[in-house]
Scaffold this active site. Sequence first.
Site, PDB file in Angstrom:
ATOM      1  N   ASP A  89       7.893  10.173   1.519  1.00 64.85           N
ATOM      2  CA  ASP A  89       6.769  10.444   2.552  1.00 64.85           C
ATOM      3  C   ASP A  89       6.657  11.805   3.241  1.00 64.85           C
ATOM      4  O   ASP A  89       5.480  11.821   3.586  1.00 64.85           O
ATOM      5  CB  ASP A  89       5.831   8.984   2.976  1.00 64.85           C
ATOM      6  CG  ASP A  89       5.495   8.511   1.781  1.00 64.85           C
ATOM      7  OD1 ASP A  89       5.702   9.018   0.752  1.00 64.85           O
ATOM      8  OD2 ASP A  89       4.530   7.107   2.168  1.00 64.85           O
ATOM      9  N   HIS A 136      11.144   4.369   3.946  1.00 62.37           N
ATOM     10  CA  HIS A 136      10.781   4.467   5.388  1.00 62.37           C
ATOM     11  C   HIS A 136       9.711   2.908   5.484  1.00 62.37           C
ATOM     12  O   HIS A 136       9.938   2.741   4.068  1.00 62.37           O
ATOM     13  CB  HIS A 136       9.896   5.515   6.029  1.00 62.37           C
ATOM     14  CG  HIS A 136       8.675   6.002   5.193  1.00 62.37           C
ATOM     15  ND1 HIS A 136       8.076   5.997   3.864  1.00 62.37           N
ATOM     16  CD2 HIS A 136       7.250   5.390   5.008  1.00 62.37           C
ATOM     17  CE1 HIS A 136       7.729   6.247   2.924  1.00 62.37           C
ATOM     18  NE2 HIS A 136       6.738   6.035   4.357  1.00 62.37           N
ATOM     19  N   HIS A 195       3.633  10.796  -3.778  1.00 59.71           N
ATOM     20  CA  HIS A 195       2.381  10.436  -4.324  1.00 59.71           C
ATOM     21  C   HIS A 195       1.671  11.810  -5.231  1.00 59.71           C
ATOM     22  O   HIS A 195       0.954  11.936  -4.550  1.00 59.71           O
ATOM     23  CB  HIS A 195       1.624   9.501  -3.270  1.00 59.71           C
ATOM     24  CG  HIS A 195       2.630   8.784  -2.463  1.00 59.71           C
ATOM     25  ND1 HIS A 195       2.941   7.749  -3.555  1.00 59.71           N
ATOM     26  CD2 HIS A 195       2.602   8.608  -0.608  1.00 59.71           C
ATOM     27  CE1 HIS A 195       3.640   6.407  -2.243  1.00 59.71           C
ATOM     28  NE2 HIS A 195       3.268   6.996  -0.939  1.00 59.71           N
ATOM     29  N   ASP A 218       3.961   0.394   0.814  1.00 60.16           N
ATOM     30  CA  ASP A 218       3.557   1.205  -0.424  1.00 60.16           C
ATOM     31  C   ASP A 218       5.444   1.292  -0.779  1.00 60.16           C
ATOM     32  O   ASP A 218       5.219   1.849  -1.736  1.00 60.16           O
ATOM     33  CB  ASP A 218       3.060   1.827  -0.537  1.00 60.16           C
ATOM     34  CG  ASP A 218       2.262   3.525   0.348  1.00 60.16           C
ATOM     35  OD1 ASP A 218       3.642   2.913   1.323  1.00 60.16           O
ATOM     36  OD2 ASP A 218       2.354   4.220  -0.112  1.00 60.16           O
ATOM     37  N   HIS A 219       6.405   1.455  -0.140  1.00 62.99           N
ATOM     38  CA  HIS A 219       7.787   1.967  -0.173  1.00 62.99           C
ATOM     39  C   HIS A 219       8.006   0.708  -0.501  1.00 62.99           C
ATOM     40  O   HIS A 219       9.478   0.718  -0.157  1.00 62.99           O
ATOM     41  CB  HIS A 219       8.396   2.652   1.153  1.00 62.99           C
ATOM     42  CG  HIS A 219       7.512   3.763   0.313  1.00 62.99           C
ATOM     43  ND1 HIS A 219       7.827   5.383  -0.041  1.00 62.99           N
ATOM     44  CD2 HIS A 219       6.006   4.682   0.931  1.00 62.99           C
ATOM     45  CE1 HIS A 219       6.714   6.008  -0.106  1.00 62.99           C
ATOM     46  NE2 HIS A 219       5.707   5.393   0.440  1.00 62.99           N
ATOM     47  N   HIS A 232       6.609   1.642   5.583  1.00 64.69           N
ATOM     48  CA  HIS A 232       5.366   1.467   4.891  1.00 64.69           C
ATOM     49  C   HIS A 232       5.301   0.428   3.421  1.00 64.69           C
ATOM     50  O   HIS A 232       6.158   0.683   3.327  1.00 64.69           O
ATOM     51  CB  HIS A 232       4.715   3.217   4.431  1.00 64.69           C
ATOM     52  CG  HIS A 232       4.410   3.814   6.081  1.00 64.69           C
ATOM     53  ND1 HIS A 232       4.046   5.090   5.761  1.00 64.69           N
ATOM     54  CD2 HIS A 232       4.302   2.761   7.276  1.00 64.69           C
ATOM     55  CE1 HIS A 232       3.232   5.595   7.025  1.00 64.69           C
ATOM     56  NE2 HIS A 232       4.198   4.271   8.094  1.00 64.69           N
ATOM     57  N   HIS A 278       6.102  11.466   9.818  1.00 63.41           N
ATOM     58  CA  HIS A 278       5.346  10.649   8.733  1.00 63.41           C
ATOM     59  C   HIS A 278       6.406   9.390   9.793  1.00 63.41           C
ATOM     60  O   HIS A 278       4.856   8.591   9.789  1.00 63.41           O
ATOM     61  CB  HIS A 278       5.707  10.621   7.617  1.00 63.41           C
ATOM     62  CG  HIS A 278       5.211   9.381   6.723  1.00 63.41           C
ATOM     63  ND1 HIS A 278       3.787   9.751   6.214  1.00 63.41           N
ATOM     64  CD2 HIS A 278       5.447   8.593   6.007  1.00 63.41           C
ATOM     65  CE1 HIS A 278       3.282   8.797   6.074  1.00 63.41           C
ATOM     66  NE2 HIS A 278       4.481   7.803   5.573  1.00 63.41           N
TER      67      HIS A 278
END
Length: 270
Positions: free
Chosen positions: A209, A98, A254, A102-103, A100, A187
Amino acid sequence: RFMTDTKVHLLDGGTLVIDGFHAFWNRGPAGEVRFPCYSVLIEHAEGRYIFDTGYDFDHVMRVLPFEKPIQDKSQTLPGQLAKLGLKAGDINYVINSHYHFDHCGGNKYFGAACTLCHAKELEASGNCQPFEHLGYSDMSFAPSLAAKRGLKLPPDPLLDMYTPKFETLTGDQEIAKGLRLFETPGHTAGHYSLMVELKNRRPMLFTADACYSKKNMDMMCISSFHLDPTASLASMKRLKALAEQHDAELFYSHDLESFATYRTGADFYS
Ligand code: ZN
Protein backbone atom coordinates in the site's frame (compact mmCIF):
# COMPACT_ATOMS: atom_id res chain seq x y z
CA ARG A 1 10.65 -31.36 -1.03
CA PHE A 2 13.60 -30.13 -3.07
CA MET A 3 13.14 -26.79 -4.76
CA THR A 4 15.60 -24.90 -6.88
CA ASP A 5 14.39 -21.85 -8.77
CA THR A 6 12.14 -19.39 -6.98
CA LYS A 7 8.54 -19.25 -8.23
CA VAL A 8 5.95 -16.57 -7.56
CA HIS A 9 2.19 -17.14 -7.64
CA LEU A 10 -0.30 -14.29 -7.23
CA LEU A 11 -3.39 -15.46 -5.32
CA ASP A 12 -6.60 -13.60 -6.12
CA GLY A 13 -8.46 -12.60 -2.94
CA GLY A 14 -11.48 -10.85 -4.43
CA THR A 15 -12.30 -7.14 -4.58
CA LEU A 16 -13.43 -4.20 -2.43
CA VAL A 17 -14.64 -0.65 -3.08
CA ILE A 18 -13.37 2.73 -1.88
CA ASP A 19 -14.13 6.27 -2.95
CA GLY A 20 -11.98 7.88 -5.61
CA PHE A 21 -10.90 10.57 -3.14
CA HIS A 22 -9.55 7.84 -0.87
CA ALA A 23 -7.64 6.24 -3.73
CA PHE A 24 -6.28 9.60 -4.96
CA TRP A 25 -5.88 12.08 -2.12
CA ASN A 26 -7.20 15.57 -2.90
CA ARG A 27 -7.56 14.58 -6.55
CA GLY A 28 -10.40 12.10 -6.87
CA PRO A 29 -12.71 12.17 -8.78
CA ALA A 30 -15.40 10.98 -6.34
CA GLY A 31 -17.21 7.74 -6.99
CA GLU A 32 -16.71 4.04 -6.35
CA VAL A 33 -13.37 2.55 -7.29
CA ARG A 34 -13.41 -1.26 -7.17
CA PHE A 35 -10.00 -2.76 -6.56
CA PRO A 36 -8.41 -6.21 -6.19
CA CYS A 37 -6.72 -7.68 -3.12
CA TYR A 38 -4.20 -10.45 -3.59
CA SER A 39 -1.54 -12.44 -1.79
CA VAL A 40 1.89 -13.37 -3.13
CA LEU A 41 3.08 -16.95 -2.69
CA ILE A 42 6.85 -17.35 -3.06
CA GLU A 43 8.20 -20.86 -3.43
CA HIS A 44 11.81 -20.45 -2.37
CA ALA A 45 14.65 -22.86 -1.62
CA GLU A 46 14.44 -21.77 2.02
CA GLY A 47 10.70 -22.31 2.35
CA ARG A 48 7.26 -21.13 1.27
CA TYR A 49 6.46 -17.50 1.97
CA ILE A 50 3.15 -15.66 1.72
CA PHE A 51 3.29 -11.88 1.43
CA ASP A 52 0.01 -10.42 2.74
CA THR A 53 -3.11 -12.48 3.25
CA GLY A 54 -6.00 -10.39 1.90
CA TYR A 55 -9.27 -9.69 3.68
CA ASP A 56 -11.73 -11.87 5.55
CA PHE A 57 -15.17 -11.64 3.96
CA ASP A 58 -17.10 -12.03 7.23
CA HIS A 59 -14.98 -9.34 8.89
CA VAL A 60 -15.64 -6.84 6.11
CA MET A 61 -19.38 -7.58 6.13
CA ARG A 62 -19.46 -7.09 9.90
CA VAL A 63 -17.27 -3.98 10.21
CA LEU A 64 -16.94 -2.29 6.77
CA PRO A 65 -19.86 -3.52 4.63
CA PHE A 66 -19.72 -0.23 2.66
CA GLU A 67 -16.57 -1.59 0.99
CA LYS A 68 -18.90 -4.07 -0.78
CA PRO A 69 -16.67 -7.16 -0.79
CA ILE A 70 -16.90 -9.60 -3.65
CA GLN A 71 -15.10 -12.83 -2.82
CA ASP A 72 -16.16 -16.39 -3.56
CA LYS A 73 -14.92 -19.48 -1.71
CA SER A 74 -12.21 -20.09 -4.31
CA GLN A 75 -10.82 -16.61 -3.50
CA THR A 76 -10.12 -17.41 0.15
CA LEU A 77 -6.52 -18.40 0.84
CA PRO A 78 -7.37 -22.07 1.47
CA GLY A 79 -9.28 -22.00 -1.84
CA GLN A 80 -6.39 -20.41 -3.73
CA LEU A 81 -3.81 -22.76 -2.21
CA ALA A 82 -5.98 -25.81 -2.99
CA LYS A 83 -5.77 -24.91 -6.68
CA LEU A 84 -1.99 -25.34 -6.37
CA GLY A 85 -2.29 -28.59 -4.40
CA LEU A 86 -1.21 -26.85 -1.18
CA LYS A 87 -2.65 -26.48 2.30
CA ALA A 88 -2.19 -23.69 4.82
CA GLY A 89 0.10 -25.96 6.84
CA ASP A 90 2.55 -26.04 3.92
CA ILE A 91 3.41 -22.35 4.40
CA ASN A 92 6.55 -21.66 6.46
CA TYR A 93 6.49 -17.86 6.63
CA VAL A 94 3.86 -15.13 6.48
CA ILE A 95 5.18 -11.65 5.69
CA ASN A 96 2.82 -8.72 6.31
CA SER A 97 3.48 -5.43 4.52
CA HIS A 98 1.30 -3.82 7.21
CA TYR A 99 -1.68 -4.71 9.35
CA HIS A 100 -4.64 -3.11 7.60
CA PHE A 101 -7.56 -5.56 7.49
CA ASP A 102 -7.21 -6.19 3.75
CA HIS A 103 -3.62 -7.42 4.15
CA CYS A 104 -3.86 -9.71 7.19
CA GLY A 105 -7.37 -11.23 7.09
CA GLY A 106 -6.00 -14.67 6.20
CA ASN A 107 -3.16 -14.80 8.74
CA LYS A 108 -5.33 -16.93 11.04
CA TYR A 109 -5.01 -19.87 8.63
CA PHE A 110 -1.24 -20.03 9.12
CA GLY A 111 -0.74 -21.15 12.69
CA ALA A 112 2.25 -23.28 11.68
CA ALA A 113 4.12 -20.37 10.06
CA CYS A 114 6.48 -17.76 11.45
CA THR A 115 5.11 -14.26 10.86
CA LEU A 116 7.52 -11.52 9.75
CA CYS A 117 6.72 -7.82 9.95
CA HIS A 118 8.19 -4.45 10.84
CA ALA A 119 8.55 -3.92 14.58
CA LYS A 120 6.89 -0.49 14.35
CA GLU A 121 3.92 -1.95 12.49
CA LEU A 122 3.15 -4.57 15.11
CA GLU A 123 3.42 -1.89 17.76
CA ALA A 124 1.15 0.53 15.87
CA SER A 125 -1.53 -2.09 15.24
CA GLY A 126 -1.77 -2.64 18.98
CA ASN A 127 -1.90 1.06 19.76
CA CYS A 128 -3.25 2.92 16.71
CA GLN A 129 -4.60 6.44 16.35
CA PRO A 130 -8.38 7.03 16.32
CA PHE A 131 -8.52 7.61 12.55
CA GLU A 132 -6.78 4.27 11.96
CA HIS A 133 -9.27 2.10 13.84
CA LEU A 134 -11.11 0.89 10.75
CA GLY A 135 -7.84 0.14 8.96
CA TYR A 136 -6.56 -1.85 11.92
CA SER A 137 -9.98 -3.40 12.62
CA ASP A 138 -9.17 -7.05 11.88
CA MET A 139 -6.99 -8.07 14.82
CA SER A 140 -7.45 -11.82 14.31
CA PHE A 141 -3.80 -11.95 13.13
CA ALA A 142 -2.69 -11.33 16.75
CA PRO A 143 -5.33 -12.42 19.28
CA SER A 144 -3.18 -11.36 22.25
CA LEU A 145 -2.82 -7.81 20.84
CA ALA A 146 -6.57 -7.70 20.24
CA ALA A 147 -7.10 -8.50 23.91
CA LYS A 148 -4.68 -5.72 24.87
CA ARG A 149 -6.71 -3.24 22.78
CA GLY A 150 -9.86 -4.51 24.50
CA LEU A 151 -11.22 -5.86 21.20
CA LYS A 152 -13.29 -9.01 21.41
CA LEU A 153 -12.74 -11.28 18.43
CA PRO A 154 -15.82 -13.02 17.01
CA PRO A 155 -16.08 -16.75 17.71
CA ASP A 156 -14.02 -18.66 15.17
CA PRO A 157 -12.75 -22.23 15.64
CA LEU A 158 -9.57 -21.27 13.76
CA LEU A 159 -8.72 -18.68 16.41
CA ASP A 160 -8.99 -21.24 19.22
CA MET A 161 -5.92 -22.93 17.73
CA TYR A 162 -4.06 -19.85 16.52
CA THR A 163 -1.06 -18.57 18.50
CA PRO A 164 1.15 -16.77 15.97
CA LYS A 165 4.91 -16.54 16.33
CA PHE A 166 6.22 -13.12 15.28
CA GLU A 167 9.67 -12.17 14.15
CA THR A 168 9.89 -8.39 13.99
CA LEU A 169 12.36 -6.56 11.76
CA THR A 170 13.63 -3.02 11.29
CA GLY A 171 15.46 -1.44 8.39
CA ASP A 172 15.81 -2.95 4.91
CA GLN A 173 16.34 -6.68 5.14
CA GLU A 174 17.28 -9.55 2.84
CA ILE A 175 15.21 -12.25 4.58
CA ALA A 176 16.32 -15.01 2.19
CA LYS A 177 18.46 -15.03 -0.94
CA GLY A 178 16.84 -12.68 -3.46
CA LEU A 179 13.93 -11.82 -1.13
CA ARG A 180 14.26 -8.26 0.08
CA LEU A 181 12.08 -6.06 2.26
CA PHE A 182 12.36 -2.30 1.82
CA GLU A 183 11.04 0.16 4.39
CA THR A 184 8.29 2.28 2.83
CA PRO A 185 6.54 4.01 5.74
CA GLY A 186 3.89 6.72 5.60
CA HIS A 187 0.75 4.79 4.72
CA THR A 188 1.36 3.18 8.12
CA ALA A 189 4.09 3.35 10.74
CA GLY A 190 6.05 0.26 9.74
CA HIS A 191 5.23 -0.53 6.13
CA TYR A 192 7.37 -2.89 4.04
CA SER A 193 7.49 -3.43 0.27
CA LEU A 194 8.96 -6.66 -1.12
CA MET A 195 11.32 -7.36 -4.00
CA VAL A 196 11.71 -10.88 -5.36
CA GLU A 197 14.61 -11.75 -7.67
CA LEU A 198 13.94 -14.49 -10.20
CA LYS A 199 16.13 -16.46 -12.55
CA ASN A 200 14.32 -15.89 -15.82
CA ARG A 201 12.97 -12.36 -15.61
CA ARG A 202 13.29 -8.90 -14.05
CA PRO A 203 12.84 -8.67 -10.28
CA MET A 204 9.25 -8.18 -9.08
CA LEU A 205 8.79 -5.23 -6.73
CA PHE A 206 5.55 -5.47 -4.74
CA THR A 207 4.68 -1.98 -3.57
CA ALA A 208 1.90 -3.09 -1.20
CA ASP A 209 0.00 0.00 0.00
CA ALA A 210 2.93 2.37 -0.43
CA CYS A 211 1.40 2.70 -3.91
CA TYR A 212 -2.06 1.36 -4.74
CA SER A 213 -1.89 1.67 -8.52
CA LYS A 214 0.07 2.69 -11.60
CA LYS A 215 -2.09 5.81 -11.76
CA ASN A 216 -0.99 6.79 -8.23
CA MET A 217 2.64 6.37 -9.32
CA ASP A 218 2.20 8.22 -12.61
CA MET A 219 0.54 11.17 -10.84
CA MET A 220 2.82 10.88 -7.75
CA CYS A 221 -0.44 11.00 -5.81
CA ILE A 222 -0.70 9.23 -2.45
CA SER A 223 -3.87 7.67 -1.06
CA SER A 224 -5.89 9.41 1.63
CA PHE A 225 -5.10 6.68 4.17
CA HIS A 226 -1.80 7.72 5.66
CA LEU A 227 -0.18 8.21 8.98
CA ASP A 228 2.33 10.64 7.47
CA PRO A 229 1.74 12.16 4.00
CA THR A 230 5.31 13.43 3.66
CA ALA A 231 6.74 9.99 4.37
CA SER A 232 4.13 8.45 2.03
CA LEU A 233 5.31 10.59 -0.86
CA ALA A 234 8.96 9.84 -0.04
CA SER A 235 8.17 6.11 -0.07
CA MET A 236 6.55 6.35 -3.51
CA LYS A 237 9.64 8.14 -4.79
CA ARG A 238 11.78 5.48 -3.16
CA LEU A 239 9.87 2.70 -4.94
CA LYS A 240 10.29 4.43 -8.25
CA ALA A 241 14.04 4.80 -7.64
CA LEU A 242 14.38 1.17 -6.49
CA ALA A 243 12.62 -0.04 -9.63
CA GLU A 244 15.07 1.94 -11.77
CA GLN A 245 18.11 0.87 -9.76
CA HIS A 246 17.26 -2.86 -9.89
CA ASP A 247 15.47 -2.84 -13.26
CA ALA A 248 12.48 -4.21 -11.34
CA GLU A 249 8.87 -4.35 -12.45
CA LEU A 250 6.42 -2.68 -10.06
CA PHE A 251 3.41 -4.71 -8.96
CA TYR A 252 0.74 -2.53 -7.37
CA SER A 253 -1.46 -3.62 -4.49
CA HIS A 254 -4.90 -2.40 -5.54
CA ASP A 255 -4.98 -1.75 -9.29
CA LEU A 256 -7.76 -3.51 -11.18
CA GLU A 257 -6.36 -2.59 -14.60
CA SER A 258 -2.83 -3.79 -13.82
CA PHE A 259 -4.09 -6.86 -12.00
CA ALA A 260 -5.91 -8.01 -15.13
CA THR A 261 -2.49 -8.27 -16.83
CA TYR A 262 -0.82 -10.20 -13.96
CA ARG A 263 -0.39 -13.97 -13.98
CA THR A 264 -2.57 -15.45 -11.25
CA GLY A 265 -3.47 -18.81 -9.72
CA ALA A 266 -1.71 -21.81 -11.25
CA ASP A 267 0.17 -19.57 -13.69
CA PHE A 268 3.38 -18.22 -12.17
CA TYR A 269 6.54 -16.14 -12.55
CA SER A 270 9.99 -17.73 -12.31
ZN1 ZN B 1 -3.37 -0.31 3.82
